[in-house]
Design a protein around this motif. Sequence first.
Motif, PDB file in Angstrom:
ATOM      1  N   UNK A 130      -6.959  -0.106  -6.354  1.00  0.00           N
ATOM      2  CA  UNK A 130      -7.190  -1.209  -7.461  1.00  0.00           C
ATOM      3  C   UNK A 130      -6.462  -1.203  -8.598  1.00  0.00           C
ATOM      4  N   UNK A 131      -5.708  -0.245  -8.769  1.00  0.00           N
ATOM      5  CA  UNK A 131      -5.187   0.079 -10.509  1.00  0.00           C
ATOM      6  C   UNK A 131      -3.826  -1.529 -10.738  1.00  0.00           C
ATOM      7  N   UNK A 132      -3.507  -1.277  -9.337  1.00  0.00           N
ATOM      8  CA  UNK A 132      -2.282  -1.833  -8.875  1.00  0.00           C
ATOM      9  C   UNK A 132      -2.650  -3.004  -8.544  1.00  0.00           C
ATOM     10  N   UNK A 133      -3.252  -3.594  -7.547  1.00  0.00           N
ATOM     11  CA  UNK A 133      -3.738  -4.856  -7.094  1.00  0.00           C
ATOM     12  C   UNK A 133      -5.145  -4.987  -7.185  1.00  0.00           C
ATOM     13  N   UNK A 152      -7.340   1.975  -0.147  1.00  0.00           N
ATOM     14  CA  UNK A 152      -7.877   3.859   0.032  1.00  0.00           C
ATOM     15  C   UNK A 152      -8.903   3.939   1.567  1.00  0.00           C
ATOM     16  N   UNK A 153      -8.537   3.606   2.388  1.00  0.00           N
ATOM     17  CA  UNK A 153      -8.661   4.219   3.667  1.00  0.00           C
ATOM     18  C   UNK A 153      -7.171   4.927   3.510  1.00  0.00           C
ATOM     19  N   UNK A 154      -6.764   4.081   3.169  1.00  0.00           N
ATOM     20  CA  UNK A 154      -4.802   4.855   3.669  1.00  0.00           C
ATOM     21  C   UNK A 154      -5.201   5.778   2.828  1.00  0.00           C
ATOM     22  N   UNK A 155      -5.399   6.070   2.059  1.00  0.00           N
ATOM     23  CA  UNK A 155      -5.691   7.676   0.447  1.00  0.00           C
ATOM     24  C   UNK A 155      -6.037   8.780   1.661  1.00  0.00           C
ATOM     25  N   UNK A 156      -7.535   8.356   1.378  1.00  0.00           N
ATOM     26  CA  UNK A 156      -8.142   8.549   2.319  1.00  0.00           C
ATOM     27  C   UNK A 156      -7.730  10.061   2.915  1.00  0.00           C
ATOM     28  N   UNK A 157      -6.509   8.915   3.761  1.00  0.00           N
ATOM     29  CA  UNK A 157      -6.200   9.739   5.443  1.00  0.00           C
ATOM     30  C   UNK A 157      -5.246  11.128   4.686  1.00  0.00           C
ATOM     31  N   UNK A 204     -12.622  10.578  -3.685  1.00  0.00           N
ATOM     32  CA  UNK A 204     -13.914  10.099  -4.735  1.00  0.00           C
ATOM     33  C   UNK A 204     -13.313   8.918  -5.132  1.00  0.00           C
ATOM     34  N   UNK A 205     -12.016   8.160  -5.296  1.00  0.00           N
ATOM     35  CA  UNK A 205     -12.103   7.218  -5.872  1.00  0.00           C
ATOM     36  C   UNK A 205     -11.259   6.106  -5.503  1.00  0.00           C
ATOM     37  N   UNK A 206     -10.857   6.635  -4.558  1.00  0.00           N
ATOM     38  CA  UNK A 206      -9.174   5.786  -3.699  1.00  0.00           C
ATOM     39  C   UNK A 206      -9.337   4.498  -3.929  1.00  0.00           C
ATOM     40  N   UNK A 207     -10.372   3.403  -4.316  1.00  0.00           N
ATOM     41  CA  UNK A 207     -10.901   2.496  -4.440  1.00  0.00           C
ATOM     42  C   UNK A 207     -10.786   2.257  -5.140  1.00  0.00           C
ATOM     43  N   UNK A 208     -10.680   3.024  -6.364  1.00  0.00           N
ATOM     44  CA  UNK A 208     -10.444   2.443  -7.824  1.00  0.00           C
ATOM     45  C   UNK A 208      -9.623   2.603  -8.419  1.00  0.00           C
ATOM     46  N   UNK A 260       1.094  -0.856   0.088  1.00  0.00           N
ATOM     47  CA  UNK A 260      -0.340  -0.375   0.285  1.00  0.00           C
ATOM     48  C   UNK A 260       0.543   1.310  -0.082  1.00  0.00           C
ATOM     49  N   UNK A 261       1.486   1.072   0.833  1.00  0.00           N
ATOM     50  CA  UNK A 261       2.422   2.555   0.997  1.00  0.00           C
ATOM     51  C   UNK A 261       3.456   3.204  -0.432  1.00  0.00           C
ATOM     52  N   UNK A 262       3.940   1.584  -1.020  1.00  0.00           N
ATOM     53  CA  UNK A 262       4.478   1.594  -2.086  1.00  0.00           C
ATOM     54  C   UNK A 262       3.420   2.366  -3.123  1.00  0.00           C
TER      55      UNK A 262
END
Length: 430
Positions: free
Chosen positions: A331-334, A344-349, A324-328, A262-264
């Motif tokens: 999802x591009x990478x995994x 997605x949670x990490x990105x929103x934070x 708005x599109x954190x999950x998407x 996720x960090x990568x």
Amino acid sequence: LLLSMALPMVVSMLVNSLYNIIDSLFVAKIGEDAITALSLVYPVQNLINALAIGFGVGINAVISYHLGAGEIDKADAAATRGIACSVVHGVVSMIVCITVMPRFLRLFTDSEQVAEMGTQYASIAFAFSVIIMVGLAFEKIYQAMGRMQVTMTALLFGCVTNIVLDPLLIFGIGPFPQLGMRGAALATGIGQLLSLCVYLFVYLRTELPVRLNRSGLHPDVALDGKLYAIGVPAILNLALPSLLVTFLNSLLAGFSQSYVVILGIYYKLQTFLYLPANGIVQGMRPLIGYNYGAREHARVKKLYELTLFMSIAIMALGTVICLLASGQLIGLFTSNPDTIAAGAKALRIICIGFVVSAVSTTSSGALEGLGKGVPSLVISLCRYVVFILPLAAVLCGRLGPDGVWHAFWITEVLTALVAYPVYHRAAARH
């Protein structure tokens, strides 16, 4: 004027960010072990780019200043010394990084397959170190001359080549061999080589205000001192994220390998999100250096204010996209649903701090344009070491992996409170 300089750089930086994004998208199709390996190689890859771009900032600032002051011979000498030093940097980086990578990777993973994949990618990618160093040095020379269209064209040629070659060399399509991780690295390296060829072609076929010459190769302690006085702090500014990522990987690996992934992924996305703002900053930097050399201090102030405004607008857009599109995006990478949900949670934070980060990135770039590398380094130390390392360690112990994500936005707020007065104090002295 700022837009005419910055817009080609925005396009260039967006294209440049695609190098890593494209590699990651295709490598992710190999499997999660492959994207983990790429994430672990990233800090060392970033170190090489930091050395190339950071020293290029020194070249850019010195050339811009001398052009503004009408000292063309000194601008020529700075360009020549810059290219020569970049060749040396590339050779040393190639030898050191290829040598240490196998041991470095095994510090962060027990998987022999992950370590082997990382070594395969690194051995090819770092073989192009000289190409990277010289290519980025030419990029900064052209920027100092205001030839932003040249850098945009060079990067476009390189990136399109990378896009075409990645699937062919990774998966062995048609007559091409199936090279896997090595293919991803080779495609990127060939793209970087093509970008350098564009710079050389333009240099040989057009009249430019700055030219390389043999006299610039003669030892010049004063000139070297100027290049490194600005370049070394800029190198450290850009290298500090590698230290940060390595530290955060060690924290997150204690919870699960998926958090390292996720960090990568975040840093791949961050590259894409931040580079438009950094493109504006790069367009500002030679203008500030030129106007400072010409003693136009009111224009220096105006350039800083305009750049800050545009960077805030870009980062606000990035925040909306991430919310708005954190999950998407993850999802591009995994395709792992657990990794997507956690990512997605990490990105929103993390994106909470995007807008306020414009203060520190603009201030740091403006200081480099003024030739004030040390105050710029102070800002970067706050952003990548002083605040975030202890915050991540403490919050990770209390909140688990989420503590690392919260440390990002808290650090951006604290750094902005430092960056704004640091810039104005340094600028006021001029």
